[in-house]
Design a protein around this motif. Structure first.
Motif, PDB file in Angstrom:
ATOM      1  N   ARG A  74       0.741  -1.311   0.063  1.00 40.20           N
ATOM      2  CA  ARG A  74      -0.051   0.030  -0.011  1.00 40.20           C
ATOM      3  C   ARG A  74       0.765   1.338  -0.090  1.00 40.20           C
ATOM      4  NH1 ARG A  74      -3.624   3.214   3.173  1.00 40.20           N
ATOM      5  NH2 ARG A  74      -2.540   2.680   4.997  1.00 40.20           N
ATOM      6  N   PRO A  75       1.662   1.380  -1.052  1.00 37.02           N
ATOM      7  CA  PRO A  75       2.656   2.619  -0.990  1.00 37.02           C
ATOM      8  C   PRO A  75       1.513   4.026  -1.354  1.00 37.02           C
ATOM      9  CG  PRO A  75       2.728   1.357  -3.018  1.00 37.02           C
ATOM     10  CD  PRO A  75       1.927   0.567  -2.252  1.00 37.02           C
ATOM     11  N   ARG A  76       1.799   5.098  -0.505  1.00 32.35           N
ATOM     12  CA  ARG A  76       1.100   6.103  -0.960  1.00 32.35           C
ATOM     13  C   ARG A  76       1.923   7.364  -0.514  1.00 32.35           C
ATOM     14  NH1 ARG A  76       0.909   2.797   3.504  1.00 32.35           N
ATOM     15  NH2 ARG A  76       0.546   4.155   5.578  1.00 32.35           N
ATOM     16  N   VAL A  77       1.881   8.473  -1.312  1.00 35.36           N
ATOM     17  CA  VAL A  77       2.439   9.683  -1.230  1.00 35.36           C
ATOM     18  C   VAL A  77       2.513  10.278   0.199  1.00 35.36           C
ATOM     19  CG1 VAL A  77       2.938  12.155  -2.158  1.00 35.36           C
ATOM     20  CG2 VAL A  77       2.616  10.058  -3.615  1.00 35.36           C
ATOM     21  N   TRP A  78       3.282  10.374   1.120  1.00 35.41           N
ATOM     22  CA  TRP A  78       3.034  10.885   2.430  1.00 35.41           C
ATOM     23  C   TRP A  78       3.539  12.452   2.418  1.00 35.41           C
ATOM     24  CZ3 TRP A  78       7.222  12.702   6.061  1.00 35.41           C
ATOM     25  CH2 TRP A  78       6.855  12.404   7.258  1.00 35.41           C
ATOM     26  N   LEU A  79       4.455  12.778   1.544  1.00 34.84           N
ATOM     27  CA  LEU A  79       4.946  14.255   1.433  1.00 34.84           C
ATOM     28  C   LEU A  79       5.297  14.268   0.262  1.00 34.84           C
ATOM     29  CD1 LEU A  79       6.008  16.690   3.000  1.00 34.84           C
ATOM     30  CD2 LEU A  79       7.861  15.782   3.582  1.00 34.84           C
ATOM     31  N   ARG A  80       5.090  15.634  -0.682  1.00 33.61           N
ATOM     32  CA  ARG A  80       5.563  15.972  -1.902  1.00 33.61           C
ATOM     33  C   ARG A  80       5.965  17.530  -1.522  1.00 33.61           C
ATOM     34  NH1 ARG A  80       1.132  15.392  -4.490  1.00 33.61           N
ATOM     35  NH2 ARG A  80       1.822  13.457  -5.607  1.00 33.61           N
ATOM     36  N   PHE A  81       7.186  17.582  -1.939  1.00 32.92           N
ATOM     37  CA  PHE A  81       8.017  18.933  -2.074  1.00 32.92           C
ATOM     38  C   PHE A  81       7.918  19.649  -3.100  1.00 32.92           C
ATOM     39  CE2 PHE A  81      10.551  16.229   1.020  1.00 32.92           C
ATOM     40  CZ  PHE A  81      10.733  16.908   2.229  1.00 32.92           C
ATOM     41  N   GLY A  82       7.875  21.049  -3.203  1.00 30.40           N
ATOM     42  CA  GLY A  82       8.099  21.899  -4.333  1.00 30.40           C
ATOM     43  C   GLY A  82       9.136  22.057  -5.114  1.00 30.40           C
ATOM     44  N   PRO A  83       9.274  22.745  -5.939  1.00 24.14           N
ATOM     45  CA  PRO A  83      10.280  22.901  -6.875  1.00 24.14           C
ATOM     46  C   PRO A  83      11.428  23.611  -6.197  1.00 24.14           C
ATOM     47  CG  PRO A  83       8.345  23.606  -8.054  1.00 24.14           C
ATOM     48  CD  PRO A  83       7.778  23.627  -6.812  1.00 24.14           C
ATOM     49  N   HIS A  84      11.265  24.496  -5.076  1.00 19.16           N
ATOM     50  CA  HIS A  84      12.079  25.326  -4.542  1.00 19.16           C
ATOM     51  C   HIS A  84      12.911  24.369  -3.492  1.00 19.16           C
ATOM     52  CE1 HIS A  84      11.514  28.742  -7.201  1.00 19.16           C
ATOM     53  NE2 HIS A  84      10.093  28.733  -6.738  1.00 19.16           N
ATOM     54  N   ASP A  85      12.214  23.267  -3.194  1.00 20.16           N
ATOM     55  CA  ASP A  85      12.764  22.324  -2.162  1.00 20.16           C
ATOM     56  C   ASP A  85      13.896  21.506  -2.623  1.00 20.16           C
ATOM     57  OD1 ASP A  85      11.100  23.298  -0.135  1.00 20.16           O
ATOM     58  OD2 ASP A  85       9.624  22.235  -0.860  1.00 20.16           O
ATOM     59  N   GLY A  86      14.199  21.512  -3.727  1.00 21.77           N
ATOM     60  CA  GLY A  86      15.443  20.466  -4.353  1.00 21.77           C
ATOM     61  C   GLY A  86      14.721  19.122  -4.329  1.00 21.77           C
ATOM     62  N   LEU A  87      15.596  18.093  -4.108  1.00 17.27           N
ATOM     63  CA  LEU A  87      14.960  16.548  -4.363  1.00 17.27           C
ATOM     64  C   LEU A  87      15.516  16.017  -3.044  1.00 17.27           C
ATOM     65  CD1 LEU A  87      16.442  15.864  -7.732  1.00 17.27           C
ATOM     66  CD2 LEU A  87      14.180  16.643  -7.277  1.00 17.27           C
ATOM     67  N   PRO A  88      14.326  15.220  -2.438  1.00 12.04           N
ATOM     68  CA  PRO A  88      14.690  14.333  -1.145  1.00 12.04           C
ATOM     69  C   PRO A  88      15.749  13.392  -1.441  1.00 12.04           C
ATOM     70  CG  PRO A  88      12.231  13.802  -2.067  1.00 12.04           C
ATOM     71  CD  PRO A  88      13.060  15.028  -2.767  1.00 12.04           C
ATOM     72  N   ASP A  89      16.664  13.278  -0.586  1.00 12.85           N
ATOM     73  CA  ASP A  89      17.908  12.120  -0.661  1.00 12.85           C
ATOM     74  C   ASP A  89      17.755  11.128   0.475  1.00 12.85           C
ATOM     75  OD1 ASP A  89      20.306  11.065  -1.351  1.00 12.85           O
ATOM     76  OD2 ASP A  89      20.717  12.659  -2.505  1.00 12.85           O
ATOM     77  N   GLY A  90      18.786  11.041   1.295  1.00 14.57           N
ATOM     78  CA  GLY A  90      18.777  10.216   2.421  1.00 14.57           C
ATOM     79  C   GLY A  90      17.863  10.985   3.663  1.00 14.57           C
ATOM     80  N   MET A  91      17.485  10.093   4.520  1.00 11.87           N
ATOM     81  CA  MET A  91      16.871  10.422   5.656  1.00 11.87           C
ATOM     82  C   MET A  91      16.803   9.338   6.860  1.00 11.87           C
ATOM     83  SD  MET A  91      12.973   9.649   4.108  1.00 11.87           S
ATOM     84  CE  MET A  91      12.527   8.021   3.241  1.00 11.87           C
ATOM     85  N   THR A  92      16.499   9.777   8.005  1.00  9.85           N
ATOM     86  CA  THR A  92      16.453   9.015   9.156  1.00  9.85           C
ATOM     87  C   THR A  92      15.526   9.385  10.179  1.00  9.85           C
ATOM     88  OG1 THR A  92      18.066   8.279  10.868  1.00  9.85           O
ATOM     89  CG2 THR A  92      18.035  10.728  10.717  1.00  9.85           C
ATOM     90  N   THR A  93      15.233   8.855  11.289  1.00 16.17           N
ATOM     91  CA  THR A  93      14.126   8.863  12.075  1.00 16.17           C
ATOM     92  C   THR A  93      14.716   8.898  13.481  1.00 16.17           C
ATOM     93  OG1 THR A  93      12.742   7.427  10.603  1.00 16.17           O
ATOM     94  CG2 THR A  93      11.920   7.727  13.000  1.00 16.17           C
ATOM     95  N   ASP A  94      14.229  10.077  14.257  1.00 17.60           N
ATOM     96  CA  ASP A  94      14.699  10.254  15.490  1.00 17.60           C
ATOM     97  C   ASP A  94      13.813   9.421  16.691  1.00 17.60           C
ATOM     98  OD1 ASP A  94      12.465  11.702  16.265  1.00 17.60           O
ATOM     99  OD2 ASP A  94      13.524  13.585  15.851  1.00 17.60           O
ATOM    100  N   ALA A  95      14.159   9.455  17.866  1.00 19.06           N
ATOM    101  CA  ALA A  95      13.284   8.765  18.977  1.00 19.06           C
ATOM    102  C   ALA A  95      12.033   9.092  19.210  1.00 19.06           C
ATOM    103  CB  ALA A  95      14.255   8.721  20.141  1.00 19.06           C
ATOM    104  N   ASP A  96      11.762  10.282  18.555  1.00 20.45           N
ATOM    105  CA  ASP A  96      10.286  10.669  18.827  1.00 20.45           C
ATOM    106  C   ASP A  96       9.428  10.526  17.571  1.00 20.45           C
ATOM    107  OD1 ASP A  96      10.533  11.831  21.527  1.00 20.45           O
ATOM    108  OD2 ASP A  96      11.262  13.385  20.634  1.00 20.45           O
TER     109      ASP A  96
END
Length: 302
Positions: free
Chosen positions: A193-215
């Motif tokens: 069930r993949p779904r778009v969780w967040l979409r960035f705009g043209p001025h936000d560049g491109l989403p690359d690596g990511m991580t999750t914090d303890a919260d």
């Protein structure tokens, strides 16, 4: 729904290692060694330093090297080379190649990846030229055998990271500027069930690596936008935007003795001479002290 607070930073970004990487990536804190490993994908460099940027070590491969994890029950690392997963022992330099799961996709290479909480290594493949829709997600088991779990057809795959409860996996469809959420079964390692969780705009560049914090907040590196953003895990709302001194920000990871240092990699790739002159720290490793506690990096079960 929990209200998530804006995270507090305790320092400005500082350069830990001006390594001049062509394509810095793969930041992973080793709890066993109390050291930060990271890579230069296109130059085949694996690098390591302590939390202050000292005790530097470096290894060279005759291949791309893109993502890594510490091995749980053995010395050394699991890492993705161009064609598949390998085991590497930094002390001896011994490299053991494991399964190469897509021989029919000669134009591909592996890119980003991480281990889930059960020690399975998740890695995305992509087109070397970042154009052909040939990317897929793979799950490597403890023996290094891979299953193609999602033939997404993206030119560039990035991520993954997981929700705090381990029931959602997030991946980045980079060229579409989308973060996708997948239902994740921790027992079977299946996604659905993949779904778009967040979409960035043209001025936000491109989403690359990511991580999750303890919260449970997601921290995302932005290629082409000189920043890292932090997002509410329930609403995806942007809580914080952290500016960096170079455009191509590639990966983020928490580490340090208390898991409260945010490490950030960057790249020189694609910058012209004028941009490189204006951004002398392009390709460097950065660090920020925070009041945020990160999650320890999951280790590879093999």
């Amino acid at each position: 729904m929990t209200t998530h607070t804006v995270p507090r930073l305790l320092s400005a970004p500082r350069c830990l290692w001006d390594a001049g990487t062509t394509l810095g990536e793969g930041a992973c804190w080793s709890g066993r060694e109390q050291a930060l490993y990271w890579v230069d994908i296109l130059q085949g460099r694996l690098m390591c330093c302590d939390a202050a940027g000292g005790a530097r070590r470096e290894w060279r491969f005759d291949d791309t090297v893109s993502a890594l994890a510490e091995r749980r029950d053995h010395p050394g690392l699991a890492l993705t080379l161009r064609r598949g997963l390998a085991l590497f022992e930094p002390a001896s330099g011994q490299l053991q190649r494991l399964h190469e799961p897509e021989p029919e996709r000669a134009g591909n290479r592996f890119n980003d990846g991480k281990c889930d909480a059960r020690g399975r290594f998740w890695a995305g493949s992509m087109d070397f030229g970042c154009e052909a829709p040939t990317g897929a997600w793979y799950r490597f088991d403890a023996q290094g055998q891979a299953v193609r779990v999602a033939d997404v057809g993206w030119p560039v795959t990035n991520g993954p990271t997981w929700s705090r409860d381990g029931r959602t996996m997030y991946t980045n469809h980079t060229v579409a500027r989308e973060v996708l959420a997948w239902d994740f079964d921790p027992d079977s390692g299946s996604i659905a069930r993949p779904r778009v969780w967040l979409r960035f705009g043209p001025h936000d560049g491109l989403p690359d690596g990511m991580t999750t914090d303890a919260d449970g907040r997601l921290w995302i590196a932005h290629w082409g936008a000189a920043c890292v953003t932090c997002h509410d895990p329930d609403t995806a709302a942007e809580l914080l935007r952290v500016p960096l001194p170079t455009a191509h920000i590639t990966n983020v990871a928490f580490g340090g003795p208390a898991q409260r240092t945010l490490f950030i990699t960057s790249a020189r790739f694609g910058l012209d001479a004028a941009q490189l002159a204006a951004e002398p720290l392009a390709g460097a490793l950065f660090a920020i002290d925070t009041e945020v506690t990160g999650l320890p990096a999951n280790t590879f079960a093999g």
